[in-house]
Structure formats: C-alpha cells, structure tokens
Design a protein around this motif. Sequence first.
Motif, PDB file in Angstrom:
ATOM      1  N   ILE A   1       0.779  -1.418  -0.193  1.00 20.96           N
ATOM      2  CA  ILE A   1       0.379   0.112  -0.370  1.00 20.96           C
ATOM      3  C   ILE A   1       0.750   1.541  -0.204  1.00 20.96           C
TER       4      ILE A   1
ATOM      5  N   GLY B   1       2.687   4.475  -3.477  1.00 21.22           N
ATOM      6  CA  GLY B   1       3.556   3.906  -3.973  1.00 21.22           C
ATOM      7  C   GLY B   1       4.715   5.113  -4.414  1.00 21.22           C
ATOM      8  N   GLY B   2       5.548   4.725  -2.830  1.00 20.38           N
ATOM      9  CA  GLY B   2       6.255   5.728  -3.221  1.00 20.38           C
ATOM     10  C   GLY B   2       7.462   5.258  -2.261  1.00 20.38           C
TER      11      GLY B   2
ATOM     12  N   GLY C   1       7.709   2.767  -0.642  1.00 17.41           N
ATOM     13  CA  GLY C   1       7.195   1.214  -1.282  1.00 17.41           C
ATOM     14  C   GLY C   1       7.782   0.401  -2.093  1.00 17.41           C
TER      15      GLY C   1
ATOM     16  N   GLU D   1      -1.388   2.083  -4.920  1.00 20.78           N
ATOM     17  CA  GLU D   1      -1.095   3.787  -5.231  1.00 20.78           C
ATOM     18  C   GLU D   1      -2.439   3.978  -5.407  1.00 20.78           C
TER      19      GLU D   1
ATOM     20  N   LEU E   1      -3.173   7.863  -5.613  1.00 21.67           N
ATOM     21  CA  LEU E   1      -2.655   8.754  -6.459  1.00 21.67           C
ATOM     22  C   LEU E   1      -2.947   8.002  -8.139  1.00 21.67           C
TER      23      LEU E   1
ATOM     24  N   ALA F   1       9.049  15.166  -5.488  1.00 21.58           N
ATOM     25  CA  ALA F   1       9.509  17.403  -5.105  1.00 21.58           C
ATOM     26  C   ALA F   1      10.799  16.989  -3.898  1.00 21.58           C
TER      27      ALA F   1
ATOM     28  N   CYS G   1      16.158  15.521  -5.188  1.00 21.10           N
ATOM     29  CA  CYS G   1      16.549  14.289  -4.484  1.00 21.10           C
ATOM     30  C   CYS G   1      17.926  13.944  -3.129  1.00 21.10           C
TER      31      CYS G   1
ATOM     32  N   GLU H   1      -7.382   4.244  -3.863  1.00 26.54           N
ATOM     33  CA  GLU H   1      -6.912   4.620  -1.880  1.00 26.54           C
ATOM     34  C   GLU H   1      -7.068   3.408  -1.402  1.00 26.54           C
ATOM     35  N   ALA H   2      -6.288   2.467  -0.673  1.00 21.52           N
ATOM     36  CA  ALA H   2      -6.574   1.772   0.251  1.00 21.52           C
ATOM     37  C   ALA H   2      -7.684   2.259   1.715  1.00 21.52           C
TER      38      ALA H   2
ATOM     39  N   ALA I   1       3.273  16.743   3.666  1.00 26.96           N
ATOM     40  CA  ALA I   1       2.718  17.040   3.086  1.00 26.96           C
ATOM     41  C   ALA I   1       1.916  16.591   1.899  1.00 26.96           C
TER      42      ALA I   1
ATOM     43  N   PHE J   1       1.292  15.736  -1.304  1.00 29.01           N
ATOM     44  CA  PHE J   1       1.076  14.430  -2.381  1.00 29.01           C
ATOM     45  C   PHE J   1       1.138  13.387  -1.878  1.00 29.01           C
TER      46      PHE J   1
ATOM     47  N   VAL K   1       8.376  16.044   7.151  1.00 33.63           N
ATOM     48  CA  VAL K   1       8.083  15.158   8.051  1.00 33.63           C
ATOM     49  C   VAL K   1       7.086  14.666   9.077  1.00 33.63           C
TER      50      VAL K   1
ATOM     51  N   TYR L   1      18.129  11.640   5.740  1.00 33.63           N
ATOM     52  CA  TYR L   1      17.759  10.843   6.659  1.00 33.63           C
ATOM     53  C   TYR L   1      16.648   9.515   6.369  1.00 33.63           C
TER      54      TYR L   1
END
Length: 415
Positions: free
Chosen positions: A12, A14-15, A18, A38, A40, A49, A55, A133-134, A168, A171, A352, A390
């Motif tokens: 669950i 897709g970031g 995941g 995912e 979105l 982002a 990144c 969307e779970a 955030a 996202f 975060v 981190y």
Amino acid sequence: MNKDNITDIAVIGGGASGFAAAIEAKTILPTAKVVILEKLDRVGRKILATGNGRCNLSNINLSGDHYHGSVRNIMRVIGATPSATEFFGSLGVICTADSKGRIYPKSNSASTVLSALRLRAEDLGVIERCGFEANFIESTPQYFRISSASGEKYPCRRIIVAAGGYAAPQFGTDGSVIRLLRSKGCHTTKICPAVAALRVRPELLKGLKGVRAKGRVMAYSAGKLLKEEVGEIQFTDTALSGICVFNMAHLFSQYEGKLTLRLDLAADMELEQLVGYLRVIQYQRGKHTTEELLTGIFPRSLSSYITKRALGRPLTLLISELRENDLRQIAQLIKCLDFDVTGTAAWKDAQVTSGGVSGDCIDERLQLRSEKGIFLCGEILDVDGDCGGYNLQWAWSSGIFAGRSCADSLRGGRT
Ligand SMILES: Cc1cc2nc3c(=O)[nH]c(=O)nc-3n(C[C@H](O)[C@H](O)[C@H](O)COP(=O)(O)OP(=O)(O)OC[C@H]3O[C@@H](n4cnc5c(N)ncnc54)[C@H](O)[C@@H]3O)c2cc1C
C-alpha cells in the motif's frame, strides 16, 4: 476464492519505501505476484519533490543521533540493508556526496531516481495499480482483503504498508492509513509536523520578513539545552525557518508550549570580544544614529531590529550617546536572541511526520504484532530523521527490510 486471484504481496503506497519493499520482495520471490497499490494517479509524486527536485537520498554520516521516535532498532534496520549508494548503484543510479555529506544522484535529478525504481520494478514484474485508495483491511483466516474507497477489493496473502504519514498531503499522504491501522490494534505516538519551520509570536518578527542570517540555533526547554546546530536562519512574518530550525521541529511534540529557540548571531565571537568590537564602532561612528551601529555586521532590517529590541527605544539617539551598558545589552541580544515557539508549520509545508505507529506495535521484522502478515515501513512508523537525506534513507532501508521479512514469511508458507 480462486487461489490464482489472490495477490501474494500487496504494497500500500507507491512512494520511496513502497518501491524499495516491492523490489526487494520480488527479487527474493521472482514468481510471486507483487502489486503496488497507489492512491494517486501516478506513483512517486513525493520523490520528485525531494531535495528541491534533486533528491537528497541519503547521507554519508548515518548514525542514530539523526533519528527520533519510538522505533528502537532504526540503525539495525539500516545496517542490515545495502547503503543507498549500493542500492541505487545496483539500479544504475550513480550517487555523489556534497561537502556536507548529503548524497544525491549524480544526475542531480529526482526523476532519475524514480525512473530507476520504476524500471527495476517493471523488469521484475511488479505491478503498479494507481488510483486505488486503500481504506479498509479485512482479515480472513486464509488471506487479507484490502478495500478501496470506491468499493474495489484486493485479496492478498501479505501486506506491506508503505503509505507515509501526514506531511505534505499534496503528495498523497494524509494519514488515512494510520487511522486505518488503528482499527488493526495499532496505537500511535503524538503526531506533529517535523522538518518544518517553527512558528513564534508574529509581533516578535516585525520587520524581519525575508531576512537570512548565519548563526547558531539552540533549542531550550526550562533552561535545559536540548539541541544546537549552526546554519542559515530564515525569518518569515510568522516563523523561523532554515535547515537548522527544521532540525529542531521534532522537539515540538515533546516540549509543546515549553520550547524556546535561542539564536546566537555571532557564534564565532565571545561576548567580551563582541562588546569590544561595538566599542570600536562607537568610536568610529559616534556622530551617526544608533540605526547604523550594526551596519556591516547584519542586513539593515536585522540591525535595526536588534538595536531596537535591545534598547527598547527609538533609534534616533546618536551612537556616541550609548552607554557601556547599552553596548553590552546589544551584544548580549546578538548572542541570545530568544523566541518562544508557539507551533510548527502546517502539514502542507512540513517535509516529515514526527510520530506515527508506535515502535511497540511492530516486531523485529517490522511486522505488526497484532496482525501477523502485515509489515510496515517508511514514514508511517514513528521514525523521523533530520534534514539531509536521513528520511529517505529510512524509507529505502525499512522498505528493503520489510520487503525481505515479508518475502521470508511468505516462503515460510503461513497461508
Ligand atoms: C517537499 C519535500 C522534500 C523532501 N526532501 C527530502 C530529501 O531531500 N531527503 C530526504 O531524506 N527526505 C526528504 N523528504 C522526506 C521524504 O520524502 C519522506 O520521508 C519519504 O518520502 C517517506 O517515504 P514513504 O515511502 O514512507 O512515504 P511516501 O514517499 O510519502 O509515499 C507514500 C505513498 O503512499 C500513498 N498513499 C497514501 N495513502 C494511501 C492509501 N490510502 N492507499 C494507497 N496509497 C496511499 C501516497 O500517495 C504516496 O505515494 C522530503 C519531503 C517533502 C514533502
């Protein structure tokens, strides 16, 4: 239920974590059906982002000091997985570190990181299912069933929850899966924005909007120094910002209402040295108004602000009229400029989540204690790191770790 219709592992989210989890699980179990669900319409929006589009995917200086939260084995998880440079090297992404130890892809482009993850996932046969969307997880004795907001159901043998926290939400991360996990017997620690600006009383920031200054930031509570860091401090009309302030934000949840930020805007000078310096300036610029006392040290608006706040009177007085005690008060304020923290930035402006699913809800394999077969990774757990790569490092490592644990448990053939 036809056995062939059951997915082996449903991830669950897709970031960052995941993708790491899905790649690791599918590498260990090439024949398993692994699906990323995912919410979105596209995966990895937050990855794009990160680091202002560059990144910042890890840091050379990894240690437990840079992590906060109730998960106890953070460094064990990181140590048990390949370094980010190795992991991304294996995906064809060359990484380099800057002078502060922050690791970036050599391309300086977050999209190459996402593309490399997607390519490897595709080559392994991981399925991406966007727009799912779970919002409910049902457990049967043989398998789990994940339901989407639109009523679609996804049967699966194992679940890896990699849905992020609250930070955030633009996202895709709005904490909805944390709420879902509460129904699975999880409890969460106090949840607050982290890696975020800290709000202070706006009247104390009058005239400082847009000012940037180098200095030392110290976080205090009840006179006790909690943390200090040197860097660039940015002032807005409602908050203090900049990386060194971002790194204090996680303290807010623990010290809400009792947290003070102290700025030392002349960190490289002792108080007496600074007083001596102001005496010299007084001698040189005596015929000018006090507005010019700190000209050359700070930007104009910051100079006026400090002098006005230290003296508590208009700046029309001549520099020659200042007394020794006035100079000392100004020097003291430069070294101890205090702001009581009243809050953090809003979720949309935070990077975060501080807090999340409590460390005592998971076992050493990142599996839920209350529901075997469900594994957790990334920001959904009560782990937050300092700014500097981190947090993504935690996402990659915990993702790989959870993917491995999940594949191992499936190999053990529980269902
Ligand atoms: C602007 C910004 C810049 C950042 N820059 C850096 C940086 O340079 N370095 C660094 O270390 N960290 C950075 N971070 C933090 C870092 O991006 C996160 O800590 C990290 O992405 C967390 O990974 P994750 O896999 O836990 O969650 P995410 O990467 O947030 O992925 C979670 C995914 O789950 C999906 N999802 C949520 N709910 C559901 C649901 N109900 N069903 C299905 N899918 C769902 C979301 O849409 C999302 O795609 C930054 C964060 C932000 C906001």
